[in-house]
Design an enzyme around this catalytic site. Structure first.
Site, PDB file in Angstrom:
ATOM      1  CE  LYS A  35     -68.243 -36.789 -79.849  1.00  0.00           C
ATOM      2  NZ  LYS A  35     -67.850 -35.528 -79.245  1.00  0.00           N
ATOM      3  CB  SER A  62     -68.432 -33.464 -76.755  1.00  0.00           C
ATOM      4  OG  SER A  62     -68.964 -34.747 -76.610  1.00  0.00           O
ATOM      5  N   GLY A  75     -61.126 -53.563 -88.646  1.00  0.00           N
ATOM      6  CA  GLY A  75     -60.099 -54.204 -89.460  1.00  0.00           C
ATOM      7  C   GLY A  75     -58.685 -54.095 -88.919  1.00  0.00           C
ATOM      8  CB  THR A 133     -57.404 -58.358 -85.871  1.00  0.00           C
ATOM      9  OG1 THR A 133     -57.851 -57.774 -84.666  1.00  0.00           O
ATOM     10  CG2 THR A 133     -56.717 -59.667 -85.600  1.00  0.00           C
TER      11      THR A 133
HETATM   12  P1  ADP Z   1     -60.717 -55.264 -85.184  1.00  0.00           P
HETATM   13  O1  ADP Z   1     -59.442 -55.996 -85.005  1.00  0.00           O
HETATM   14  O2  ADP Z   1     -60.533 -53.827 -85.533  1.00  0.00           O
HETATM   15  O3  ADP Z   1     -61.707 -55.439 -84.081  1.00  0.00           O
HETATM   16  P2  ADP Z   1     -61.163 -57.141 -87.298  1.00  0.00           P
HETATM   17  O4  ADP Z   1     -59.879 -57.042 -88.012  1.00  0.00           O
HETATM   18  O5  ADP Z   1     -61.374 -58.329 -86.434  1.00  0.00           O
HETATM   19  O6  ADP Z   1     -61.442 -55.838 -86.473  1.00  0.00           O
HETATM   20  O7  ADP Z   1     -62.348 -57.023 -88.350  1.00  0.00           O
HETATM   21  C1  ADP Z   1     -63.595 -57.658 -88.227  1.00  0.00           C
HETATM   22  C2  ADP Z   1     -63.965 -58.323 -89.513  1.00  0.00           C
HETATM   23  O8  ADP Z   1     -64.184 -57.333 -90.500  1.00  0.00           O
HETATM   24  C3  ADP Z   1     -62.865 -59.195 -90.042  1.00  0.00           C
HETATM   25  O9  ADP Z   1     -63.426 -60.310 -90.631  1.00  0.00           O
HETATM   26  C4  ADP Z   1     -62.189 -58.330 -91.089  1.00  0.00           C
HETATM   27  O10 ADP Z   1     -61.596 -59.090 -92.107  1.00  0.00           O
HETATM   28  C5  ADP Z   1     -63.353 -57.528 -91.629  1.00  0.00           C
HETATM   29  N1  ADP Z   1     -62.954 -56.222 -92.105  1.00  0.00           N
HETATM   30  C6  ADP Z   1     -62.767 -55.111 -91.384  1.00  0.00           C
HETATM   31  N2  ADP Z   1     -62.419 -54.069 -92.160  1.00  0.00           N
HETATM   32  C7  ADP Z   1     -62.397 -54.547 -93.426  1.00  0.00           C
HETATM   33  C8  ADP Z   1     -62.122 -53.941 -94.698  1.00  0.00           C
HETATM   34  N3  ADP Z   1     -61.816 -52.664 -94.803  1.00  0.00           N
HETATM   35  N4  ADP Z   1     -62.177 -54.714 -95.777  1.00  0.00           N
HETATM   36  C9  ADP Z   1     -62.507 -56.014 -95.667  1.00  0.00           C
HETATM   37  N5  ADP Z   1     -62.796 -56.630 -94.516  1.00  0.00           N
HETATM   38  C10 ADP Z   1     -62.747 -55.905 -93.401  1.00  0.00           C
END
Ligand code: ADP
Length: 826
Positions: A744, A701, A365, A367
């Site tokens: 982990k 580790s 999440g 991005t």
């Molecule tokens: P990252 O940038 O860390 O690789 P993203 O932001 O692209 O991850 O997340 C991948 C998908 O998961 C997206 O569609 C995002 O909206 C969703 N997502 C990730 N974490 C959450 C959360 N805590 N609640 C709701 N949706 C999430």
């Protein structure tokens, strides 16, 4: 040209006609215009007598009444053939020039010049050299006559037939435009060969000058023609555009660009550069590469959002609401982001904040949080990945001297954003470090440093662009891989992987509704049972984050949409154009259960029992922390008769190799504890292997797991494979703390491992674990390797007290008995 009837006496006293800008050569008949009274008088007197007169050139043709000092001293004796009146002021005399003569005395009396002269005898030699000279001069004269307009055609013909050297020399001298001084020199030279020589040299020079002159004329003409043509074409183009109603008839070329430059709100320095370039563009011929480069550059300058900004919404409640609405959990990151915004609000616009860096495995999440920050603030959002960037030019652009040069990623993204204060997500800043070769990190430092980034200079743009209003957020998978100089300037916010329960909740509340919407489905069209959802998470994904889960849900939605779409009739697109979301019948729906899941998603790629839970000899389960989150890892050990060598395979990094060596040394030095003899180690070779060689592994580790595998292999006792371990070991048998505990433990949990052996010093980290995981897992904290081995390979320890024996005694005299080879790890 006529025959002289009788030779002239050498000395003569003759009336004289002064000549202006003219030298008369023997062998020729020439007309003389007589305008001055004394000239006419002299000609008349001559006509009355034997017709002879003397023609002498003035050194300065502008003098009307020359004195004896105003003449050259060589002239021509001529005979008047005819004298007649042209008009009241002018008479014309046709004279035949007879001989070159030198002035002996010159006088002026009773309105008339008189000269005593001595005739100069011609010297003509006939030799091959003369012949060669004649041919040379003749051919030069032909070329000369072809280049100038002053030589009459009949003279050219005449020169073509004259064979006598003296006559040819004088004729050429008379008709070539060689200047009075040079002609006087020719007149003063009685030797015909010498005259031809002089003429050849002079004509050569004249021809060269004429050639150069012609080249210059051609070039000038070409240029004039080209500019005339360009002008003509431009006018035509303008007329066509006018006809099509595209331009204002009076508009200067590039008027639109000029207006865009004027409206771009550039700072003064940039505006000055833009104006200079515009002037250059207008001077450049259109449709040329130079014009294209110049225009492209100006488009960039005019297209940059110099002043265009959005107003920040710094309402913290609103921000909290946006973050909460989009994300389940993530309490700590959300709290940190809100604090950050609160500080921003208190400090005001002009204060510089540190850069936020969201660190965590893919799909957790990062991005999505950054995008939510942009939305909460009401700012535009741009994202640029730095993965694979190894060249400074990718950040800062290429100089305009390169063909196809472009600004760097920062400037390109800002233009795309269209505002000077977007939220700018720089993704994978740790990958930049991994590929670090040129100096992209240094360029990025300048971008991110609040003290420097108000004067950021892109190589292409050349003028400075103020980045201080941009809210930069960076992301990384591993904080340790970020170049230290960059890391120092950033505030780290960690996001870790999700537990099963969290994944299920996010899938239900966020991912599935979004996928349904994206596939034109309503919630009633698709039901996924809880058991099926668990199955999707556990058997169709194996990740810390949610990327693959999101894709799997998209797969489900796609399949369902395909099943529900009618075979005939309007396409979904056409249907939605008519106001319907999709072409399904309202009552149709699909239920996804464990029973039909394989039908929809295919065979399960991940089996929960991937880690073989049966007891096995020589194989232990370790836990690794990688950029994609935590992972389980099998460590295998095997031995064979040999000479004490250790072989390590499976793409192990140097730290992990050292850790393997340390494990073997520990086992050897504590041989007694396992009922082994230390000498045994000289008679065998050991091989440690960590499968999945394509994935590079490193870190200390795995020390515990390696020790367990070696002990198991040498003693033939099984390792408990339902137990995972993580911990660095020392040679003296201490177990040291490790990093990434949360990731982990989550990985172990994902793989159904419910007992974890870990360093005592990591106990404090357990508070960061979700309750459900803490409750479901048995943690065995250890300080010593021996304690860990009690849990991992309980049957191998025959002499627990030997744990303190250091080093293992070598005194045992009995020959080493080799243990039975362990069966290959299962
Ligand atoms: P990252 O940038 O860390 O690789 P993203 O932001 O692209 O991850 O997340 C991948 C998908 O998961 C997206 O569609 C995002 O909206 C969703 N997502 C990730 N974490 C959450 C959360 N805590 N609640 C709701 N949706 C999430």
């Amino acid at each position: 040209m006529t025959e002289t009837p009788k030779p002239l006496p050498t000395h003569l006293q003759l009336p004289m006609v002064p000549l202006r800008e003219l030298v008369v050569f023997p062998h020729l008949v020439v007309p003389l215009m007589l305008a001055r009274r004394q000239s006419l008088q002299a000609a008349r007197r001559a006509s009355k007598g034997d017709g002879l007169l003397f023609l002498l050139s003035q050194t300065d043709g502008a003098v009307d009444n020359p004195t004896p000092q105003d003449f050259y001293h060589i002239g021509t004796v001529a005979r008047v053939l005819q004298l007649f009146r042209v008009n009241d002021q002018t008479h014309k005399a046709i004279v035949e020039a007879l001989s070159r003569a030198e002035v002996e005395k010159l006088g002026f009396s009773r309105g008339e010049y008189r000269a005593r002269v001595r005739c100069l005898a011609e010297r003509v030699t006939a030799s091959p050299e003369t012949e060669a000279l004649i041919r040379t001069v003749r051919s030069q004269f032909f070329t000369y006559a072809g280049s100038v307009v002053t030589v009459p055609d009949n003279i050219v013909e005449l020169v073509g037939i004259i064979d006598e050297a003296d006559q040819l020399a004088d004729t050429v001298a008379a008709y070539a435009d060689l200047g009075i001084d040079f002609k006087q020199q020719l007149l003063g030279e009685p030797d015909a060969n010498k005259r031809l020589q002089m003429l050849a040299t002079r004509l050569e020079h004249e021809l060269k000058v004429l050639r150069i002159q012609r080249d210059i004329t051609d070039r000038v003409r070409d240029r004039i023609q080209k500019s005339q043509k360009d002008y003509f074409l431009r006018e035509q183009l303008r007329a066509i555009e006018e006809e099509l109603g595209r331009t204002d008839p009076g508009a200067a070329p590039h008027a639109e660009l000029e207006a865009a430059i004027g409206n771009a709100g550039m700072p003064e320095a940039a505006l000055a550069v833009a104006k200079r370039e515009l002037a250059k563009l207008r001077r450049t011929a259109p449709m040329t590469p130079q014009a294209a480069v110049c225009e492209e550059y100006l488009q960039w300058l005019a297209g940059m959002p110099w002043q265009h900004r959005t107003d920040d919404n710094l309402d913290l409640d609103h921000a909290a609401a946006v973050l909460d609405a989009r994300h389940h959990g993530l309490d700590e990151p959300k709290r940190r982001i809100l604090e950050y915004l609160a500080v921003k609000r208190l400090r005001g616009q002009n204060q510089r904040e540190p850069i936020l860096c969201l660190v965590g495995p893919p799909g957790v999440g990062k991005t999505s949080l950054a995008r939510a920050v942009a939305d909460a603030l009401g700012r535009k959002f741009v994202r640029k990945s730095l993965g694979g960037v190894r060249d400074e030019a990718e950040i800062r652009g290429h100089r305009r001297t390169y063909v196809g040069a472009m600004p760097g990623r920062i400037i390109q993204s800002l233009r795309k954003a269209g505002t000077c204060n977007p939220v700018f997500l720089l993704d994978e800043i740790d990958k930049l470090a991994a590929d670090f070769r040129g100096d992209p990190a240094a360029a990025l430092l300048e971008v991110l440093d609040p003290d420097e980034n108000n004067t950021f200079s892109d190589h292409y743009l050349e003028v400075e662009f103020d980045l201080s209003d941009v809210l930069f957020i960076t992301t990384a998978n591993l904080a340790s891989a970020i170049p230290p100089a960059l890391r120092d300037r950033m505030e780290m916010i960690e996001l870790s992987g999700y537990t099963l329960q969290e994944k299920l909740a996010i899938a239900r509340r966020h991912l599935l509704p979004r996928q349904l919407e994206a596939h034109g489905l309503k919630p009633r069209h698709l039901r996924i049972s809880d058991a099926a959802m668990v199955r999707i998470v556990e058997h169709y994904t194996s990740e810390a984050g949610l990327r693959v889960l999101n894709q799997r849900l998209a797969d489900v939605c796609r399949k369902v949409a395909a099943r529900l779409a009618p075979r005939k009739g309007p396409t979904a697109e056409a249907a939605s154009r008519r106001g319907r979301r999709a072409a399904q019948s309202p009552s149709a729906s699909v239920s996804v259960t464990v029973a039909n899941l394989a039908e929809i998603l295919g065979p399960e790629p991940f089996r929960n029992d991937l880690v073989d839970r049966r007891r096995a000899v020589g194989a232990a389960t370790g836990l690794a922390w990688t950029e994609v989150g935590g992972r389980t890892m099998v460590v295998e050990a095997s031995w064979m008769p040999g000479k004490g060598h250790i072989t390590l395979t499976g793409q192990l990094g140097s730290v992990m190799q050292e850790s393997a060596q340390a494990a073997v040394t520990y086992v050897r030095s504590h041989a007694a504890m396992f009922g082994l003899e230390s000498r045994l180690f000289d008679a065998i070779d050991l091989h440690l292997h960590v499968p999945e060689g394509a994935t590079p592994k490193d870190g200390p580790s795995a020390g515990l797991a390696m020790t367990a595998a070696v002990v198991s292999s040498l003693t033939g006792k099984c390792v408990r494979r339902d137990v995972a371990s993580t911990g660095e070991i020392t040679l003296r048998g201490r177990v040291l703390a490790i990093g990434g505990l949360k990731e982990k433990v989550l990985a172990a949990h994902r793989h159904g491992l419910r007992t974890i052996v870990l360093p005592e010093s990591n106990e404090a980290d357990l508070v960061r674990l979700p309750d459900e995981i803490r409750r479901a897992t048995q943690f065995v904290f250890v300080r010593e390797v021996a304690e860990a081995l009690q849990t991992l390979v309980p049957d191998a320890i025959v002499e627990p007290r030997a744990a303190e024996a250091l080093p293992a005694t070598v005194a045992a005299a009995a020959p080493a008995t080799l243990p039975a080879p362990s069966p290959p790890p299962q």
